[in-house]
Structures are given as C-alpha cells and as structure tokens.
Design an enzyme around this catalytic site. Sequence first.
Site, PDB file in Angstrom:
ATOM      1  N   ARG A 143      -8.210  -1.873   9.040  1.00  0.00           N
ATOM      2  CA  ARG A 143      -8.897  -3.263   9.365  1.00  0.00           C
ATOM      3  C   ARG A 143      -8.584  -4.065  10.537  1.00  0.00           C
ATOM      4  O   ARG A 143      -9.338  -4.470  11.458  1.00  0.00           O
ATOM      5  CB  ARG A 143      -8.546  -4.047   7.979  1.00  0.00           C
ATOM      6  CG  ARG A 143      -9.665  -4.071   6.857  1.00  0.00           C
ATOM      7  CD  ARG A 143      -9.450  -4.868   5.879  1.00  0.00           C
ATOM      8  NE  ARG A 143      -8.485  -4.780   5.171  1.00  0.00           N
ATOM      9  CZ  ARG A 143      -8.324  -3.910   3.998  1.00  0.00           C
ATOM     10  NH1 ARG A 143      -9.588  -3.492   3.606  1.00  0.00           N
ATOM     11  NH2 ARG A 143      -7.247  -3.842   3.472  1.00  0.00           N
ATOM     12  N   GLY A 191       0.846  -1.206   0.026  1.00  0.00           N
ATOM     13  CA  GLY A 191      -0.075   0.048   0.084  1.00  0.00           C
ATOM     14  C   GLY A 191       0.805   1.505  -0.036  1.00  0.00           C
ATOM     15  O   GLY A 191       1.674   1.381   0.667  1.00  0.00           O
ATOM     16  N   ASP A 211       4.591  -4.626   6.190  1.00  0.00           N
ATOM     17  CA  ASP A 211       5.462  -6.017   6.738  1.00  0.00           C
ATOM     18  C   ASP A 211       5.342  -7.056   5.618  1.00  0.00           C
ATOM     19  O   ASP A 211       6.023  -7.927   5.650  1.00  0.00           O
ATOM     20  CB  ASP A 211       4.732  -6.380   8.327  1.00  0.00           C
ATOM     21  CG  ASP A 211       3.560  -6.420   8.228  1.00  0.00           C
ATOM     22  OD1 ASP A 211       2.670  -6.286   7.090  1.00  0.00           O
ATOM     23  OD2 ASP A 211       2.842  -6.860   9.291  1.00  0.00           O
ATOM     24  N   ASP A 260       1.126   0.135  11.796  1.00  0.00           N
ATOM     25  CA  ASP A 260       1.134  -1.175  12.394  1.00  0.00           C
ATOM     26  C   ASP A 260       2.475  -2.245  12.151  1.00  0.00           C
ATOM     27  O   ASP A 260       2.139  -3.462  12.135  1.00  0.00           O
ATOM     28  CB  ASP A 260       0.074  -1.983  11.771  1.00  0.00           C
ATOM     29  CG  ASP A 260       0.064  -2.121  10.095  1.00  0.00           C
ATOM     30  OD1 ASP A 260       0.806  -1.477   9.753  1.00  0.00           O
ATOM     31  OD2 ASP A 260      -1.262  -2.941   9.793  1.00  0.00           O
ATOM     32  N   ARG A 307       1.358  -5.044  -5.970  1.00  0.00           N
ATOM     33  CA  ARG A 307       1.410  -6.395  -5.152  1.00  0.00           C
ATOM     34  C   ARG A 307       1.688  -7.536  -6.104  1.00  0.00           C
ATOM     35  O   ARG A 307       1.321  -7.343  -7.062  1.00  0.00           O
ATOM     36  CB  ARG A 307      -0.095  -6.452  -4.342  1.00  0.00           C
ATOM     37  CG  ARG A 307      -0.272  -5.464  -3.209  1.00  0.00           C
ATOM     38  CD  ARG A 307      -1.076  -6.129  -2.032  1.00  0.00           C
ATOM     39  NE  ARG A 307      -1.092  -5.174  -0.929  1.00  0.00           N
ATOM     40  CZ  ARG A 307      -1.839  -3.897  -0.985  1.00  0.00           C
ATOM     41  NH1 ARG A 307      -2.470  -3.393  -1.921  1.00  0.00           N
ATOM     42  NH2 ARG A 307      -1.485  -3.270   0.193  1.00  0.00           N
ATOM     43  N   THR A 349       3.817   2.891   5.466  1.00  0.00           N
ATOM     44  CA  THR A 349       2.369   2.344   5.619  1.00  0.00           C
ATOM     45  C   THR A 349       1.657   3.482   6.423  1.00  0.00           C
ATOM     46  O   THR A 349       2.181   3.663   7.466  1.00  0.00           O
ATOM     47  CB  THR A 349       2.176   0.999   6.177  1.00  0.00           C
ATOM     48  OG1 THR A 349       0.969   0.857   6.390  1.00  0.00           O
ATOM     49  CG2 THR A 349       3.165   0.622   7.267  1.00  0.00           C
ATOM     50  N   ASP A 361      -0.751   2.894   8.276  1.00  0.00           N
ATOM     51  CA  ASP A 361      -1.600   2.041   9.361  1.00  0.00           C
ATOM     52  C   ASP A 361      -0.751   2.300  10.698  1.00  0.00           C
ATOM     53  O   ASP A 361      -1.168   1.897  11.909  1.00  0.00           O
ATOM     54  CB  ASP A 361      -1.819   0.645   9.009  1.00  0.00           C
ATOM     55  CG  ASP A 361      -2.817   0.680   7.921  1.00  0.00           C
ATOM     56  OD1 ASP A 361      -4.016   1.508   7.917  1.00  0.00           O
ATOM     57  OD2 ASP A 361      -2.913  -0.144   6.806  1.00  0.00           O
TER      58      ASP A 361
HETATM   59  P1  ADP Z   1       2.686  -4.086   2.677  1.00  0.00           P
HETATM   60  O1  ADP Z   1       3.939  -4.360   2.343  1.00  0.00           O
HETATM   61  O2  ADP Z   1       2.039  -2.844   2.361  1.00  0.00           O
HETATM   62  O3  ADP Z   1       2.201  -5.018   3.818  1.00  0.00           O
HETATM   63  P2  ADP Z   1       1.616  -6.689   1.125  1.00  0.00           P
HETATM   64  O4  ADP Z   1       1.295  -7.286   2.475  1.00  0.00           O
HETATM   65  O5  ADP Z   1       0.623  -6.388  -0.005  1.00  0.00           O
HETATM   66  O6  ADP Z   1       1.728  -5.033   1.356  1.00  0.00           O
HETATM   67  O7  ADP Z   1       3.101  -7.083   0.538  1.00  0.00           O
HETATM   68  C1  ADP Z   1       3.514  -6.618  -0.552  1.00  0.00           C
HETATM   69  C2  ADP Z   1       3.974  -7.704  -1.428  1.00  0.00           C
HETATM   70  O8  ADP Z   1       5.326  -8.133  -0.900  1.00  0.00           O
HETATM   71  C3  ADP Z   1       3.272  -8.801  -2.027  1.00  0.00           C
HETATM   72  O9  ADP Z   1       2.350  -8.351  -2.873  1.00  0.00           O
HETATM   73  C4  ADP Z   1       4.331  -9.769  -2.352  1.00  0.00           C
HETATM   74  O10 ADP Z   1       4.834  -9.645  -3.453  1.00  0.00           O
HETATM   75  C5  ADP Z   1       5.334  -9.604  -1.171  1.00  0.00           C
HETATM   76  N1  ADP Z   1       5.290 -10.481  -0.194  1.00  0.00           N
HETATM   77  C6  ADP Z   1       4.343 -10.738   1.014  1.00  0.00           C
HETATM   78  N2  ADP Z   1       4.558 -11.549   1.415  1.00  0.00           N
HETATM   79  C7  ADP Z   1       5.487 -12.317   1.249  1.00  0.00           C
HETATM   80  C8  ADP Z   1       6.033 -13.681   1.576  1.00  0.00           C
HETATM   81  N3  ADP Z   1       5.729 -14.315   2.698  1.00  0.00           N
HETATM   82  N4  ADP Z   1       7.041 -13.997   0.546  1.00  0.00           N
HETATM   83  C9  ADP Z   1       7.586 -13.519  -0.348  1.00  0.00           C
HETATM   84  N5  ADP Z   1       6.970 -12.237  -0.844  1.00  0.00           N
HETATM   85  C10 ADP Z   1       6.141 -11.763   0.005  1.00  0.00           C
END
Ligand code: ADP
Length: 320
Positions: free
Chosen positions: A171, A11, A103, A129, A72, A125, A127
């Site tokens: 959320r 995000g 995260d 969080d 993503r 982010t 949030d």
């Molecule tokens: P944020 O970084 O805001 O928490 P996301 O949870 O969507 O956003 O994570 C961003 C991207 O990081 C995901 O689309 C994915 O490509 C990568 N990612 C998330 N979790 C994993 C994981 N366990 N292993 C490898 N890549 C990951």
Amino acid sequence: MKTIAVLTSGGDAPGMNAAVRAVVRTGIYNDMRVMGVYNGYEGLMNGDIEELSLRSIGNIIQRGGTVLRSARSAEFTQESGRLRALETCKKFGIEGLVVIGGDGSYRGALEFSRLGVTCVGVPGTIDNDIGCTDYTIGFDTAINTVMEMVDKVRDTTESHSRCSVIEVMGRDAGYIGLEAGIAVGATSILIPEFEYDFDKDVLGRMQNTIVTGKRHFVIIVAEGVGDAMEMAKKIEQFTGIETRATILGYVQRGGSPTVRDRVLASRMGNEAVRLLRDGEESCVIGVRNEEIVHYPIEEGLAMKKTIDVEQYRMAYEISI
Ligand code: ADP
C-alpha cells in the site's frame, strides 16, 4: 533473566515460526523458561499463554503463518490495556518479551517497555518496510511467491500475446513490486514511491517494445498505486491488446518460508534471546550488510528507509 515470553503481532509473515522456534530453543539452551503468548498483545492482556517446550515448537520451521497466531489489538494502544498485560507478566514472572511483528508492533513494544518489561522487537513483515533493517522476515518468501505466480500467468500471457497487469501487495511500500518486477522482467513497474505517467510509463514503454517485436507484456502494479482492473481496461482500450488483471492478494502472505527467511529468522530469534540473557535494554533487531544489529526501539523506529533509486533505474533500463 529466568522467564521470557514470545508473541507474534500485526500482519503474519512466513518465517515467523522459524523465529519463534529459535527464541524457544535459545531460551531453553540458556536455562530460561519460555512462554508462548497466543494472539499477539491481545493474548498478553488476556493471559492466553503457555510454556513452550523444546518439542512443542518442533516441525514448524517449514510452516508459513504463525503457530502463536497473530492479532491486532486496539485495547493495547491504551494505557489500561498495557497495564492488564503487565499484570499477566507479573503473574507468569515474565521479565523479557520478544515481539515479532512490524513497526506497529514495535510502537506497542516501546510503550510496554516503559512499564518495566524489557522488549526486543524482531522484524516480521512481508513488506520489508522497516527502517532499521535491510530485510524483514517474510519478504524473501513473498517475492519468490510473486515470481512463481507471475511466471505461471506469463505462460498464458505469452501464448495469447496478451498483456497482464499484476497487482502485488504494497500500500505504501514498493519493495515487493520492485524486486519481484525485476525478477519477472516486467515491462513496467509501478510502485508508490515513484509517480508515474500512464502515457509515458505504461503505454509508451509497451509501444517501444512492440516496435522491436515484443508481443506479450507484464505490468506490475503495487496495490497503493491504483486499481489493476481499471488499468487493464485502459491499456486494452488504448492499445487494442487483450489485457487481463490478476490480483495476487493473500497468496503473497502464505507458504513455506524460503531458506533465506528461515535463516534470517533463526539468527534474529537467537540474537533476541541472547540480548535478553545479557541484560540489554529494550531494542529492535535488524540486519545491516548481512550482520545482525540492534538499536534502542525509539531510535530504530525513527530510521527511514528509502527505495533503491538505482535499482529502479536499472529495472527500467533492462526492460526495453
Ligand atoms: P504491524 O506490527 O504489522 O505493523 P499493526 O500496525 O497492526 O501491525 O500493529 C500491531 C499491534 O501493535 C496493534 O494492533 C496494537 O495493538 C499495537 N500498537 C500499534 N501501535 C501502537 C502504539 N502506538 N501504542 C501501543 N500499541 C501499539
């Protein structure tokens, strides 16, 4: 380290641009080449990359969103996707990667670092969080936006002696709701971390203030708690007070970053590159008691953050 890269992932958040700018400027200051990766991990797999110059990231410190765009990527969660990204790094000579995101992005960085590319995570982010930092880039701007929006809604709420139910982002985390709720003097703040009782925590609190002459009300509801429209209907039904719901939505993710976010992003972006320059292991950056700190990614990811119960109590005490 001669060549590093920077990407924004997950995000978007206001201040990400200030972090990108700091990464590029610090890299070049330290005689490195800095590559900008577009669309997060997606761009790393597809080679959507260009070298960034000092001037190419000029005039972005004040802009919300991210000029590198964000995405993503399901493919990057698979080993095959990460191997494709590794090929790109080899092709461009990228030895270190700064990942600005949440995260989820950190988990991606952890997996990717296991393939031999040093990764440094920077928390971006709205949030707030992320366990290993007191503040994330974007949070301050988001709560200021909520405050400004609610102040505007409040003018009409007050003029018509209404109740406003304002739904804010969050959320799973109530940091935005709690801080913004305090800043706008909400009658009631409902966030995912605390169970609430509609009769006691909404109607009861309104009732208590009506007795002392209050005629307009602001109720802050984090999106993870429930439907603001339904709550507004229920409040009107039970109190007879005209009640409107406002869902702030994506307005909270945009806008020019605040001073605090720009400074935090600049400090963190700068530190990320200094760590790479000094040959540090992969890590995530945070801020603790105003000091910039870093932890191994796994350790940082394991850290838990809990909402400030004292602050929640205080908010309740002063909203009577
Ligand atoms: P944020 O970084 O805001 O928490 P996301 O949870 O969507 O956003 O994570 C961003 C991207 O990081 C995901 O689309 C994915 O490509 C990568 N990612 C998330 N979790 C994993 C994981 N366990 N292993 C490898 N890549 C990951």
